[in-house]
Design a protein around this motif. Structure first.
Motif, mmCIF file in Angstrom:
data_model
loop_
_atom_site.group_PDB
_atom_site.id
_atom_site.type_symbol
_atom_site.label_atom_id
_atom_site.label_comp_id
_atom_site.label_asym_id
_atom_site.label_seq_id
_atom_site.Cartn_x
_atom_site.Cartn_y
_atom_site.Cartn_z
ATOM 1 N N ALA A 220 -34.803 -95.910 -48.746
ATOM 2 C CA ALA A 220 -35.129 -94.577 -48.231
ATOM 3 C C ALA A 220 -34.353 -94.274 -46.954
ATOM 4 O O ALA A 220 -33.861 -93.150 -46.770
ATOM 5 N N LEU A 221 -34.243 -95.247 -46.069
ATOM 6 C CA LEU A 221 -33.520 -95.033 -44.820
ATOM 7 C C LEU A 221 -32.039 -94.813 -45.084
ATOM 8 O O LEU A 221 -31.418 -93.902 -44.508
ATOM 9 N N LEU A 222 -31.440 -95.634 -45.931
ATOM 10 C CA LEU A 222 -30.021 -95.476 -46.241
ATOM 11 C C LEU A 222 -29.734 -94.135 -46.921
ATOM 12 O O LEU A 222 -28.686 -93.535 -46.713
ATOM 13 N N ARG A 223 -30.677 -93.673 -47.723
ATOM 14 C CA ARG A 223 -30.486 -92.388 -48.392
ATOM 15 C C ARG A 223 -30.632 -91.228 -47.400
ATOM 16 O O ARG A 223 -29.976 -90.193 -47.548
ATOM 17 N N ALA A 224 -31.465 -91.397 -46.401
ATOM 18 C CA ALA A 224 -31.761 -90.301 -45.475
ATOM 19 C C ALA A 224 -30.737 -90.164 -44.363
ATOM 20 O O ALA A 224 -30.547 -89.069 -43.831
ATOM 21 N N ILE A 225 -30.076 -91.250 -44.003
ATOM 22 C CA ILE A 225 -29.194 -91.207 -42.837
ATOM 23 C C ILE A 225 -27.895 -90.484 -43.179
ATOM 24 O O ILE A 225 -27.251 -90.755 -44.184
ATOM 25 N N ARG A 226 -27.524 -89.548 -42.330
ATOM 26 C CA ARG A 226 -26.347 -88.710 -42.584
ATOM 27 C C ARG A 226 -25.066 -89.411 -42.129
ATOM 28 O O ARG A 226 -25.072 -90.309 -41.287
ATOM 29 N N TYR A 227 -23.950 -88.948 -42.669
ATOM 30 C CA TYR A 227 -22.625 -89.493 -42.353
ATOM 31 C C TYR A 227 -22.371 -89.438 -40.847
ATOM 32 O O TYR A 227 -21.996 -90.439 -40.236
ATOM 33 N N ASP A 228 -22.566 -88.248 -40.250
ATOM 34 C CA ASP A 228 -22.231 -88.099 -38.838
ATOM 35 C C ASP A 228 -23.143 -88.921 -37.950
ATOM 36 O O ASP A 228 -22.708 -89.462 -36.918
ATOM 37 N N LEU A 229 -24.411 -89.056 -38.317
ATOM 38 C CA LEU A 229 -25.332 -89.883 -37.541
ATOM 39 C C LEU A 229 -24.945 -91.356 -37.637
ATOM 40 O O LEU A 229 -24.944 -92.077 -36.629
ATOM 41 N N LEU A 233 -23.817 -93.871 -34.558
ATOM 42 C CA LEU A 233 -24.476 -95.147 -34.273
ATOM 43 C C LEU A 233 -23.466 -96.290 -34.205
ATOM 44 O O LEU A 233 -23.500 -97.116 -33.287
ATOM 45 N N LEU A 234 -22.564 -96.350 -35.184
ATOM 46 C CA LEU A 234 -21.625 -97.465 -35.264
ATOM 47 C C LEU A 234 -20.646 -97.479 -34.093
ATOM 48 O O LEU A 234 -20.134 -98.541 -33.733
ATOM 49 N N THR A 235 -20.389 -96.339 -33.505
ATOM 50 C CA THR A 235 -19.444 -96.269 -32.391
ATOM 51 C C THR A 235 -20.143 -96.286 -31.033
ATOM 52 O O THR A 235 -19.473 -96.210 -30.001
ATOM 53 N N SER A 236 -21.470 -96.376 -31.020
ATOM 54 C CA SER A 236 -22.205 -96.426 -29.759
ATOM 55 C C SER A 236 -22.019 -97.788 -29.095
ATOM 56 O O SER A 236 -22.066 -98.834 -29.749
ATOM 57 N N GLU A 300 -13.050 -89.282 -48.083
ATOM 58 C CA GLU A 300 -13.929 -88.691 -47.073
ATOM 59 C C GLU A 300 -14.684 -89.747 -46.255
ATOM 60 O O GLU A 300 -15.226 -89.434 -45.187
ATOM 61 N N PHE A 301 -14.700 -90.993 -46.728
ATOM 62 C CA PHE A 301 -15.435 -92.040 -46.024
ATOM 63 C C PHE A 301 -14.533 -92.903 -45.141
ATOM 64 O O PHE A 301 -14.993 -93.863 -44.540
ATOM 65 N N GLU A 302 -13.246 -92.552 -45.061
ATOM 66 C CA GLU A 302 -12.300 -93.391 -44.330
ATOM 67 C C GLU A 302 -12.677 -93.536 -42.856
ATOM 68 O O GLU A 302 -12.659 -94.643 -42.303
ATOM 69 N N THR A 303 -13.031 -92.445 -42.197
ATOM 70 C CA THR A 303 -13.360 -92.490 -40.768
ATOM 71 C C THR A 303 -14.531 -93.424 -40.499
ATOM 72 O O THR A 303 -14.559 -94.143 -39.489
ATOM 73 N N LEU A 304 -15.489 -93.445 -41.402
ATOM 74 C CA LEU A 304 -16.655 -94.307 -41.235
ATOM 75 C C LEU A 304 -16.260 -95.778 -41.264
ATOM 76 O O LEU A 304 -16.705 -96.572 -40.421
ATOM 77 N N PHE A 305 -15.388 -96.161 -42.202
ATOM 78 C CA PHE A 305 -14.981 -97.566 -42.294
ATOM 79 C C PHE A 305 -13.977 -97.939 -41.198
ATOM 80 O O PHE A 305 -13.815 -99.116 -40.896
ATOM 81 N N ARG A 306 -13.335 -96.952 -40.600
ATOM 82 C CA ARG A 306 -12.484 -97.238 -39.453
ATOM 83 C C ARG A 306 -13.305 -97.734 -38.266
ATOM 84 O O ARG A 306 -12.786 -98.387 -37.364
ATOM 85 N N ALA A 307 -14.601 -97.384 -38.251
ATOM 86 C CA ALA A 307 -15.474 -97.818 -37.157
ATOM 87 C C ALA A 307 -15.839 -99.285 -37.246
ATOM 88 O O ALA A 307 -16.367 -99.861 -36.276
#
Length: 498
Positions: A220-229, A233-236, A300-307
């Motif tokens: 449920a958490l993984l489904r609810a969490i948005r890309y930008d959020l 988090l990963l870059t904090s 579209e997911f490239e930026t996320l994995f760059r983190a």
């Protein structure tokens, strides 16, 4: 599970009635009193005295409260209603006197509005968070000092209270949300906090996610969490890594699988194998051998994995194999990282980082440090002694961490603690840059039902360690509450751009 909330208003009540003098049997019938003979004068006098004593003793009786009577009679049954409110296709027979507790209705009924004299008032709803159930709870709160609220309905009730400017209910729901932040509520609460301007809720939710995301995973958490959020988090610089950088990659892989398979409804324990099997199968079947991030579906997911700090993952051979088998990361990314890390390892081995200011740890800026340092974590369940190390190659610096009586220390191990993975035992001093944090959750106040996150922080420190030298990096206060969450950021080298 629902929770009963006691509103701050004082409930209406009635005085307790005196008990009946007539004894009543268990089945509701009257008991037969035996007539006494004249010879029982003393006994009768004693009984009379006891009776008078009982009359002077307060007796507790559970009566049907006025508040419950008002709620059932006026709200549930709608008796003596003088106005009907119509919203979302539902009608509520209500009372102007009670509705005026909300600023919205007080302004409507006491002003020169057309609705002030209408018997039926239809109100449009534009906020998608407002539901019939939430409106029922909100209207019901005007007739009772107790409301029953479920976490799943909290944001909807908050939306309804906000629309009608019912400040007392807004405060109660806000307090309830602070008490029930968890994996299945945090994302909806955070979104609601953004919409309705609740800075305290927003701060608490963001803190919870930074600390608990990797250790409180659910579908449920993984489904609810948005890309930008997730990217935020990963870059904090305060994001808590449960163990190693590989944990972040695995969570991203599972999150990505959920985005591609919305129908997945299995337990979280099965998600890891499902995501691994899917991406491995996709990679094996792709004749062009394109990594997922190189496909139109994955771009579209490239930026996320760059983190993800991949250069700290390839220090472990099993992790290398996982990256290659999944076929998510482009080969070009990995080739560049392999080359850079290998050249940096040679530089450290042959020059020991001396005389090369570009690649010395102390040369890095704060921005580079927080964006590129190794991220480690550990949870201490109780106030005992601990000693541990993290797996993976760290350029010959075998860092052993320990906790004893509140003291958190690190040791540059070269011989005291045997380690087959340490290939560099140079005797020269080694330079590292480190930041350590200890975090814990505790009640905000002594009688508070919600928690806050407190911490101590070493800030960024430059350390020069001799072989087997140990240094304390953090002192945890006695007031800290276990479990204790330890977070480390460490740079064993400078910039890897060789």
């Amino acid at each position: 599970m629902g929770q009963i909330l006691q509103k701050q208003t004082v409930a209406h009540s009635t005085e307790g009635q005196q008990p009946s003098l007539e004894a009543v049997s268990k089945n509701g019938g009257r008991t037969q009193r035996k007539r006494r003979h004249s010879t029982d004068v003393d006994d009768s006098s004693t009984a009379l005295e006891n009776l008078h004593d009982n009359l002077d003793t307060p007796s507790k009786k559970r009566l049907k409260s006025t508040s419950r009577y008002i709620y059932n009679t006026l709200f549930v049954e709608g008796r003596t209603s003088d106005v009907t409110v119509i919203m979302l296709g539902r009608e509520w027979p209500l009372h102007r006197l009670y509705l005026c507790q909300a600023d919205y209705f007080a302004s409507m009924f006491n002003g020169s509005w057309e609705e002030s004299s209408l018997k039926r008032i239809e109100i449009d709803v534009v906020d998608p968070n407002i539901t019939v159930d939430a409106l029922t709870i909100m209207f019901g709160s005007l007739y009772s000092d107790i409301i029953k609220l479920m976490p799943s309905k909290a944001v909807s009730v908050l939306a309804s209270a906000s629309m009608f400017q019912l400040r007392g209910l807004q405060d109660e729901v806000t307090e309830f949300m602070l008490e029930t932040i968890a994996g299945d509520t945090v994302c909806s609460y955070l979104e609601g906090a953004h919409i309705y301007g609740l800075e305290d809720i927003q701060t608490r939710c963001e803190q919870w996610l930074r600390l608990h995301l990797l250790q409180s995973l659910s579908v449920a958490l993984l489904r609810a969490i948005r890309y930008d959020l997730l990217l935020e988090l990963l870059t904090s610089q305060d994001f808590f890594v449960l163990q190693l950088e590989m944990d972040i990659y695995n969570v991203l892989k599972q999150w990505l699988y959920i985005q591609l398979h919305d129908e997945f409804d299995e337990d979280i324990s099965k998600l890891s194998k499902a995501s691994e099997a899917y991406f491995k199968s996709r990679w094996e079947k792709d004749k062009e051998k394109r990594a997922f991030l190189e496909t139109p579906e994955g771009e579209e997911f490239e930026t996320l994995f760059r983190a993800v700090r991949l250069r700290h993952i390839i220090g472990d051979i099993n992790s290398c194999h996982s990256l290659e088998d999944d076929g998510i990361i482009p080969a070009k990314w990995l080739a560049d990282i392999y080359r850079g890390q290998w050249c940096l390892a040679l530089l450290m081995e042959q020059k020991n980082d001396i005389g090369d200011p570009v690649h010395r740890p102390a040369s890095v800026t704060d921005k580079w440090f927080y964006n590129n340092a190794m991220r480690f974590g550990r949870v201490l369940d109780s106030d005992e002694e601990y000693c541990w190390r993290w797996v993976g190659y760290s350029f010959g610096f075998d860092m052993v961490a320990s906790y004893r009586s509140g003291r958190i220390s690190i040791r540059r191990n070269t011989g005291k603690y045997p380690c087959s993975r340490s290939i560099n035992v140079q005797q020269a001093p080694r330079e590292v840059v480190l930041r350590a944090q200890a975090l814990w959750e505790t009640a905000e106040e002594e009688d508070s039902r919600h928690t806050v996150i407190k911490s101590v922080d070493s800030e960024r420190r430059n350390l020069y360690l001799q072989p087997d030298e140990e240094v304390m990096v953090l002192m945890v206060p006695r007031s800290a509450v276990f479990p204790l969450y330890l977070s480390f950021r460490v740079a064993f080298t400078g910039r890897p751009d060789i």
